[in-house]
Design an enzyme around this catalytic site. Structure first.
Site, PDB file in Angstrom:
ATOM      1  N   LYS A 123     -41.640 -37.088  10.632  1.00  0.00           N
ATOM      2  CA  LYS A 123     -42.059 -36.618  11.774  1.00  0.00           C
ATOM      3  C   LYS A 123     -40.952 -36.909  12.792  1.00  0.00           C
ATOM      4  CE  LYS A 123     -45.752 -34.925   9.097  1.00  0.00           C
ATOM      5  NZ  LYS A 123     -47.847 -35.563   8.955  1.00  0.00           N
TER       6      LYS A 123
ATOM      7  N   GLN B 113     -52.719 -38.267  11.686  1.00  0.00           N
ATOM      8  CA  GLN B 113     -52.144 -38.103  10.757  1.00  0.00           C
ATOM      9  C   GLN B 113     -53.079 -38.828   9.438  1.00  0.00           C
ATOM     10  OE1 GLN B 113     -49.152 -37.940   9.382  1.00  0.00           O
ATOM     11  NE2 GLN B 113     -49.722 -38.060   7.527  1.00  0.00           N
TER      12      GLN B 113
ATOM     13  N   ASP C 185     -51.159 -28.177  12.711  1.00  0.00           N
ATOM     14  CA  ASP C 185     -51.442 -28.003  11.592  1.00  0.00           C
ATOM     15  C   ASP C 185     -53.078 -27.115  11.289  1.00  0.00           C
ATOM     16  OD1 ASP C 185     -50.459 -28.283   8.611  1.00  0.00           O
ATOM     17  OD2 ASP C 185     -50.916 -30.314   8.817  1.00  0.00           O
TER      18      ASP C 185
END
Ligand code: NAP
Length: 278
Positions: A49, A93, A116
């Site tokens: 990322k 994460q 997200d």
């Protein structure tokens, strides 16, 4: 032989478009990625990322917290990131250590920085079709289908997996494109037959090579979201690629399919979030 849907190549094109927009508009864009503990796979994902951000001209801020971090400590970091104007997107994460309250952490993220779509309100927006920040993996799949000119409208779409971050939003995005959508899970009866009815089959299960050729209608589009290790310790998807590529119309490889598209959507959502924050 199936057409291979190359997520590596496509994600490069998308990241190039994002970089061009950032340069053209002279934007400063930042993404914070928070990692708790020392899960080796998570460290690799975070490294990827960071590289994606660098490729696009996005500043990445990495926060690595020890494995014994409390929910309160994580929430305090999220508060600081919410208040930081240089941070346009926040990604926590997963997986998180068991002592952390994942829902509390997700809900603490500023809704405009929830890149997200983990927050319940953003999930709701996806469900009603009024969203700006789609979940990255399903968005990556939809982008792949769109750019490969694979129409969804009127097709039988079967999604195997009903997780909140992949299966459910995937089904919603296919539905918004007018697919006829079936969601399957571990208690689905006649899974093989249901999968075999699919024009577009999305596997998001987490079981190596689970979808064998007898699950697939000849000519179907097969999207493999799974990331697993096979018995030899090699990365593989949920689909038995070698057998299924012989009968499918199109298929995504693992690695190099949905994974890079997911990451491209994360940087795209970060740029979108920057625009929403004014
Ligand atoms: P998850 O939360 O574990 O969900 C797995 C789903 O698969 C569940 O709904 C489960 O059903 C279903 N399932 C399990 N065994 C099954 C069986 N035998 N038959 C039918 N359905 C079965 O996993 P996830 O987070 O959605 O992730 C799925 C996979 O995608 C994992 O391999 C993950 O690593 C990968 N992934 C990849 C990306 C990417 O960018 N490529 C992103 C995210 C995740 P129940 O609900 O009934 O238990």
């Amino acid at each position: 032989m199936a057409r291979i849907l190359d997520g590596n190549a496509l994600s490069k094109i998308i990241k190039g478009e994002i970089k061009a927009e950032i340069l053209r508009e002279k934007l400063q864009v930042g993404l914070a990625v928070v990692l708790v503990g020392d899960d080796p796979a998570s460290h690799i994902y975070v490294k990827h990322k960071k590289n994606d951000c660098a490729e696009c001209g996005i500043v990445s801020y990495e926060h690595v917290l020890p494995g014994d971090t409390t929910t309160e400590q994580l929430l305090a970091l999220i508060d600081r990131l919410n208040a930081n104007k240089d941070v346009n997107g926040i990604l926590i994460q997963q997986p998180l250590p068991p002592q952390i309250d994942l829902t509390a952490a997700n809900e603490r993220i500023d809704p405009l920085k929830d890149v997200d779509a983990f927050r319940a309100d953003n999930v709701g927006r996806i469900t009603i079709g009024e969203y700006a920040l789609p979940s990255c993996t399903p968005a990556g799949v939809m982008e792949m289908l769109r750019r490969a000119e694979i129409a969804v409208a009127g097709k039988n779409c079967v999604v195997v997996g009903r997780s909140n971050i992949v299966g459910k939003p995937m089904a919603m995005l296919l539905l918004h494109e007018h697919g006829t959508v079936t969601i399957c899970h571990s208690r689905t009866a006649n899974l093989r037959e249901v999968c075999k009815s699919a024009d577009i089959l999305v596997a998001a299960i987490g079981r190596a090579n689970f979808i064998t050729a007898d699950f697939v209608k000849p000519g179907a589009v097969v999207i493999d979201v799974g990331i697993n290790k096979n018995e030899q310790g090699k990365l593989c998807g949920d689909v038995d690629f070698a057998a299924v590529e012989k009968i499918a119309g199109a298929i995504t490889p693992v690695p190099g399919g949905v994974g890079p598209m997911t990451r491209a959507m994360l940087v795209r959502n970060t740029l979108t979030a920057r625009g929403m924050q004014g």
